[in-house]
Design a protein around this motif. Sequence first.
Motif, PDB file in Angstrom:
ATOM      1  N   GLY A 179       0.795  -1.221   0.000  1.00  0.00           N
ATOM      2  CA  GLY A 179       0.000   0.000   0.000  1.00  0.00           C
ATOM      3  C   GLY A 179       0.830   1.276   0.000  1.00  0.00           C
ATOM      4  N   HIS A 180       0.302   2.308  -0.634  1.00  0.00           N
ATOM      5  CA  HIS A 180       0.975   3.611  -0.713  1.00  0.00           C
ATOM      6  C   HIS A 180       0.704   4.485   0.509  1.00  0.00           C
ATOM      7  CE1 HIS A 180       2.694   3.513  -4.666  1.00  0.00           C
ATOM      8  NE2 HIS A 180       1.543   3.360  -5.297  1.00  0.00           N
ATOM      9  N   ASP A 181      -0.342   4.162   1.274  1.00  0.00           N
ATOM     10  CA  ASP A 181      -0.771   5.008   2.403  1.00  0.00           C
ATOM     11  C   ASP A 181      -1.037   6.448   1.945  1.00  0.00           C
ATOM     12  OD1 ASP A 181      -1.456   5.756   4.966  1.00  0.00           O
ATOM     13  OD2 ASP A 181       0.620   6.036   5.628  1.00  0.00           O
ATOM     14  N   PHE A 182      -1.508   6.607   0.703  1.00  0.00           N
ATOM     15  CA  PHE A 182      -1.852   7.906   0.112  1.00  0.00           C
ATOM     16  C   PHE A 182      -0.662   8.858   0.010  1.00  0.00           C
ATOM     17  CE2 PHE A 182      -5.985   6.383   1.656  1.00  0.00           C
ATOM     18  CZ  PHE A 182      -6.753   6.542   0.520  1.00  0.00           C
ATOM     19  N   LYS A 183       0.555   8.371   0.285  1.00  0.00           N
ATOM     20  CA  LYS A 183       1.732   9.225   0.142  1.00  0.00           C
ATOM     21  C   LYS A 183       2.078   9.424  -1.325  1.00  0.00           C
ATOM     22  CE  LYS A 183       3.546   8.017   4.679  1.00  0.00           C
ATOM     23  NZ  LYS A 183       4.523   7.217   5.436  1.00  0.00           N
ATOM     24  N   SER A 184       1.594   8.506  -2.138  1.00  0.00           N
ATOM     25  CA  SER A 184       1.743   8.625  -3.591  1.00  0.00           C
ATOM     26  C   SER A 184       0.395   8.262  -4.199  1.00  0.00           C
ATOM     27  CB  SER A 184       2.833   7.667  -4.096  1.00  0.00           C
ATOM     28  OG  SER A 184       2.860   7.658  -5.506  1.00  0.00           O
ATOM     29  N   THR A 185      -0.232   9.203  -4.869  1.00  0.00           N
ATOM     30  CA  THR A 185      -1.558   8.943  -5.430  1.00  0.00           C
ATOM     31  C   THR A 185      -1.432   8.160  -6.734  1.00  0.00           C
ATOM     32  OG1 THR A 185      -1.541  11.031  -6.620  1.00  0.00           O
ATOM     33  CG2 THR A 185      -2.548  11.035  -4.433  1.00  0.00           C
ATOM     34  N   LEU A 186      -2.486   7.444  -7.077  1.00  0.00           N
ATOM     35  CA  LEU A 186      -2.525   6.782  -8.376  1.00  0.00           C
ATOM     36  C   LEU A 186      -2.592   7.838  -9.473  1.00  0.00           C
ATOM     37  CD1 LEU A 186      -5.026   3.840  -7.704  1.00  0.00           C
ATOM     38  CD2 LEU A 186      -2.531   3.808  -7.600  1.00  0.00           C
ATOM     39  N   LYS A 187      -2.067   7.497 -10.637  1.00  0.00           N
ATOM     40  CA  LYS A 187      -2.015   8.435 -11.754  1.00  0.00           C
ATOM     41  C   LYS A 187      -3.123   8.100 -12.762  1.00  0.00           C
ATOM     42  CE  LYS A 187       3.016   8.435 -11.322  1.00  0.00           C
ATOM     43  NZ  LYS A 187       3.008   7.317 -10.331  1.00  0.00           N
ATOM     44  N   ALA A 188      -3.729   9.129 -13.306  1.00  0.00           N
ATOM     45  CA  ALA A 188      -4.772   8.943 -14.311  1.00  0.00           C
ATOM     46  C   ALA A 188      -4.192   8.276 -15.551  1.00  0.00           C
ATOM     47  CB  ALA A 188      -5.389  10.284 -14.675  1.00  0.00           C
ATOM     48  N   THR A 189      -5.027   7.474 -16.227  1.00  0.00           N
ATOM     49  CA  THR A 189      -4.558   6.771 -17.423  1.00  0.00           C
ATOM     50  C   THR A 189      -5.754   6.407 -18.299  1.00  0.00           C
ATOM     51  OG1 THR A 189      -3.161   4.933 -18.184  1.00  0.00           O
ATOM     52  CG2 THR A 189      -4.688   4.460 -16.399  1.00  0.00           C
ATOM     53  N   THR A 190      -5.469   5.793 -19.437  1.00  0.00           N
ATOM     54  CA  THR A 190      -6.517   5.268 -20.317  1.00  0.00           C
ATOM     55  C   THR A 190      -6.483   3.751 -20.234  1.00  0.00           C
ATOM     56  OG1 THR A 190      -6.366   7.145 -21.836  1.00  0.00           O
ATOM     57  CG2 THR A 190      -7.309   5.108 -22.705  1.00  0.00           C
ATOM     58  N   MET A 191      -7.653   3.124 -20.048  1.00  0.00           N
ATOM     59  CA  MET A 191      -7.705   1.670 -19.869  1.00  0.00           C
ATOM     60  C   MET A 191      -9.010   1.117 -20.426  1.00  0.00           C
ATOM     61  SD  MET A 191      -7.735   2.079 -15.751  1.00  0.00           S
ATOM     62  CE  MET A 191      -8.442   3.577 -15.041  1.00  0.00           C
ATOM     63  N   THR A 192      -9.081  -0.213 -20.474  1.00  0.00           N
ATOM     64  CA  THR A 192     -10.252  -0.907 -20.992  1.00  0.00           C
ATOM     65  C   THR A 192     -10.756  -1.883 -19.946  1.00  0.00           C
ATOM     66  OG1 THR A 192      -9.452  -0.732 -23.263  1.00  0.00           O
ATOM     67  CG2 THR A 192     -11.098  -2.426 -22.827  1.00  0.00           C
ATOM     68  N   SER A 193     -12.068  -1.897 -19.737  1.00  0.00           N
ATOM     69  CA  SER A 193     -12.659  -2.783 -18.735  1.00  0.00           C
ATOM     70  C   SER A 193     -12.721  -4.218 -19.252  1.00  0.00           C
ATOM     71  CB  SER A 193     -14.066  -2.300 -18.388  1.00  0.00           C
ATOM     72  OG  SER A 193     -14.732  -3.250 -17.589  1.00  0.00           O
ATOM     73  N   PRO A 194     -12.080  -5.187 -18.544  1.00  0.00           N
ATOM     74  CA  PRO A 194     -12.084  -6.568 -19.032  1.00  0.00           C
ATOM     75  C   PRO A 194     -13.312  -7.368 -18.600  1.00  0.00           C
ATOM     76  CG  PRO A 194     -10.619  -6.377 -17.149  1.00  0.00           C
ATOM     77  CD  PRO A 194     -11.187  -5.002 -17.386  1.00  0.00           C
ATOM     78  N   ASP A 195     -13.889  -7.047 -17.443  1.00  0.00           N
ATOM     79  CA  ASP A 195     -15.084  -7.738 -16.963  1.00  0.00           C
ATOM     80  C   ASP A 195     -15.814  -6.828 -15.980  1.00  0.00           C
ATOM     81  OD1 ASP A 195     -14.417  -8.500 -14.035  1.00  0.00           O
ATOM     82  OD2 ASP A 195     -12.699  -9.346 -15.090  1.00  0.00           O
ATOM     83  N   ILE A 196     -16.945  -7.290 -15.465  1.00  0.00           N
ATOM     84  CA  ILE A 196     -17.792  -6.424 -14.636  1.00  0.00           C
ATOM     85  C   ILE A 196     -17.041  -5.934 -13.395  1.00  0.00           C
ATOM     86  CG2 ILE A 196     -19.934  -6.285 -13.302  1.00  0.00           C
ATOM     87  CD1 ILE A 196     -21.070  -8.520 -15.018  1.00  0.00           C
ATOM     88  N   ARG A 197     -16.505  -6.852 -12.615  1.00  0.00           N
ATOM     89  CA  ARG A 197     -15.933  -6.494 -11.313  1.00  0.00           C
ATOM     90  C   ARG A 197     -14.598  -5.768 -11.456  1.00  0.00           C
ATOM     91  NH1 ARG A 197     -20.904  -6.770  -9.584  1.00  0.00           N
ATOM     92  NH2 ARG A 197     -21.761  -8.853  -9.783  1.00  0.00           N
ATOM     93  N   ALA A 198     -13.755  -6.218 -12.385  1.00  0.00           N
ATOM     94  CA  ALA A 198     -12.513  -5.488 -12.637  1.00  0.00           C
ATOM     95  C   ALA A 198     -12.829  -4.102 -13.167  1.00  0.00           C
ATOM     96  CB  ALA A 198     -11.641  -6.254 -13.625  1.00  0.00           C
ATOM     97  N   GLY A 199     -13.888  -4.002 -13.979  1.00  0.00           N
ATOM     98  CA  GLY A 199     -14.262  -2.705 -14.541  1.00  0.00           C
ATOM     99  C   GLY A 199     -14.607  -1.697 -13.471  1.00  0.00           C
ATOM    100  N   VAL A 200     -15.418  -2.100 -12.490  1.00  0.00           N
ATOM    101  CA  VAL A 200     -15.793  -1.146 -11.443  1.00  0.00           C
ATOM    102  C   VAL A 200     -14.606  -0.875 -10.519  1.00  0.00           C
ATOM    103  CG1 VAL A 200     -16.683  -2.629  -9.574  1.00  0.00           C
ATOM    104  CG2 VAL A 200     -17.810  -0.460 -10.097  1.00  0.00           C
ATOM    105  N   SER A 201     -13.708  -1.840 -10.371  1.00  0.00           N
ATOM    106  CA  SER A 201     -12.490  -1.615  -9.581  1.00  0.00           C
ATOM    107  C   SER A 201     -11.619  -0.542 -10.231  1.00  0.00           C
ATOM    108  CB  SER A 201     -11.696  -2.922  -9.438  1.00  0.00           C
ATOM    109  OG  SER A 201     -12.465  -3.911  -8.812  1.00  0.00           O
ATOM    110  N   LEU A 202     -11.489  -0.606 -11.549  1.00  0.00           N
ATOM    111  CA  LEU A 202     -10.721   0.411 -12.270  1.00  0.00           C
ATOM    112  C   LEU A 202     -11.415   1.770 -12.194  1.00  0.00           C
ATOM    113  CD1 LEU A 202      -9.710  -1.686 -15.417  1.00  0.00           C
ATOM    114  CD2 LEU A 202      -8.265  -1.090 -13.450  1.00  0.00           C
ATOM    115  N   LEU A 203     -12.739   1.755 -12.181  1.00  0.00           N
ATOM    116  CA  LEU A 203     -13.494   2.996 -12.040  1.00  0.00           C
ATOM    117  C   LEU A 203     -13.215   3.625 -10.671  1.00  0.00           C
ATOM    118  CD1 LEU A 203     -15.635   5.047 -12.873  1.00  0.00           C
ATOM    119  CD2 LEU A 203     -17.389   3.386 -12.224  1.00  0.00           C
ATOM    120  N   ILE A 204     -13.182   2.815  -9.630  1.00  0.00           N
ATOM    121  CA  ILE A 204     -12.870   3.309  -8.282  1.00  0.00           C
ATOM    122  C   ILE A 204     -11.447   3.870  -8.248  1.00  0.00           C
ATOM    123  CG2 ILE A 204     -12.456   2.564  -5.898  1.00  0.00           C
ATOM    124  CD1 ILE A 204     -14.831   0.610  -6.290  1.00  0.00           C
TER     125      ILE A 204
END
Length: 438
Positions: free
Chosen positions: A372-397
């Motif tokens: 875990g990053h402990d929010f010390k480093s935020t995730l970076k925005a990117t372009t991606m493709t949803s592979p399935d329902i649950r992974a898709g909403v995880s990427l959305l989060i």
Amino acid sequence: MGTFKIEGGHQLRGRIQPQGAKNEALQILCAVLLTAEEVIINNIPDIIDVNKLIALLKKLGVKVKKLDKGSYSFQADDVDLKYLESAEFKEDGKGLRGSIMIVGPLLGRFGKGYIPKPGGDKIGRRRLDTHFEGFINLGAKFRYNRDDLFYGVEAKKLKGTYMLLDEASVTGTANIVMAAVLAEGITTIYNAACEPYLQQLCKMLNRMGAKISGVGSNLLTIEGVDKLGGTEHRMLPDMIEIGSWIGLAAMTKSELTITNVSWDDLGVIPSVFRKTGINIERQGDDIHIPAHINGYEVQNYIDGSILTISDAPWPGFTPDLLSIILTVLTQARGSAVVHQKMFESRLFFVDKLIDMGAKIILCDPHRATVIGHDFKSTLKATTMTSPDIRAGVSLLIAALSAKGTSIIHNIEQIDRGYENIDERLRAIGAKIERLDGN
């Protein structure tokens, strides 16, 4: 192909109501085929997979009336069995995993059930053996056309028997139960699935006149009856969506209240999320997630060893929420192992999280270690493709928590399981826009 444009890094706030349960709906809707009388079902989610199944039932000759938002009347008093052997059905049935569950009720009531090899998520193998072995145990003859991947079972009269399922398949158990309720004699199913959605199905069937005992356990006893009648049924809230909103609140440091969650049917879901350090408060039948301004810390085991979160048949942790848990862990304080036991391709979406800056080691197709990053480093925005329902909403989060603007393609996968997700997220402050596909 539809697309979401997401501006991340914003805190959300408000109340969100979970939709009706997708996985329950796919079972309950098929059960209307067991009776010629009217069945009313409430709290049906307005999502692609469920709407496809309703359309399939209509083509089978089921009379469908929309009574209100999420409420429908079904009457299967003039079922067109010829449709089952048509080229149209072979095409219609391919696009929906849940279509397999029409076979049990059709076999039980009409003595025949057919299905093309169903499609759905690309998350690994989902064997149909449990379904058909159960039907064969009840006395059905099985046939399979390899040329067009078409399955069929037929029987003049099903006869009750004892069976030990090779796996505690939820859809397999549901299908066998729906066939057995109209079989002659007593059927005993050991190693049966006992998920809340399966319990809901059994309770509904009992209200229709079935005689099922052992509901909620892994040993079901079914005394066959001659016919079933009508009933009214209400879907549970979707536990997978509830878990998704818990993860969303933590990742975006948002204060959210998830309303009417049916706490008693959530099992270990709240306690597993608490192990990641998320503060989950019970307020009546609501879940309140306070804003985690100072982050959240993963619990270790008593001996100090690293936490492992894995899936298991109910009452274990549902595999559908492991993608959410893995995403939540990317910003936790501490590390954990996520072990996906049931599907060998479900962790392959982690490369997209790694592209966003997450620290994940994919050990093999089933296990990932998350630091875990402990929010010390935020995730970076990117372009991606949803592979399935649950992974898709995880990427959305992940995108909603990331700094910058992310693009997610193939959002039809997300729409298969989440009702009007962009509108509902905007209502609590999310910056999300749906772009039309070209």
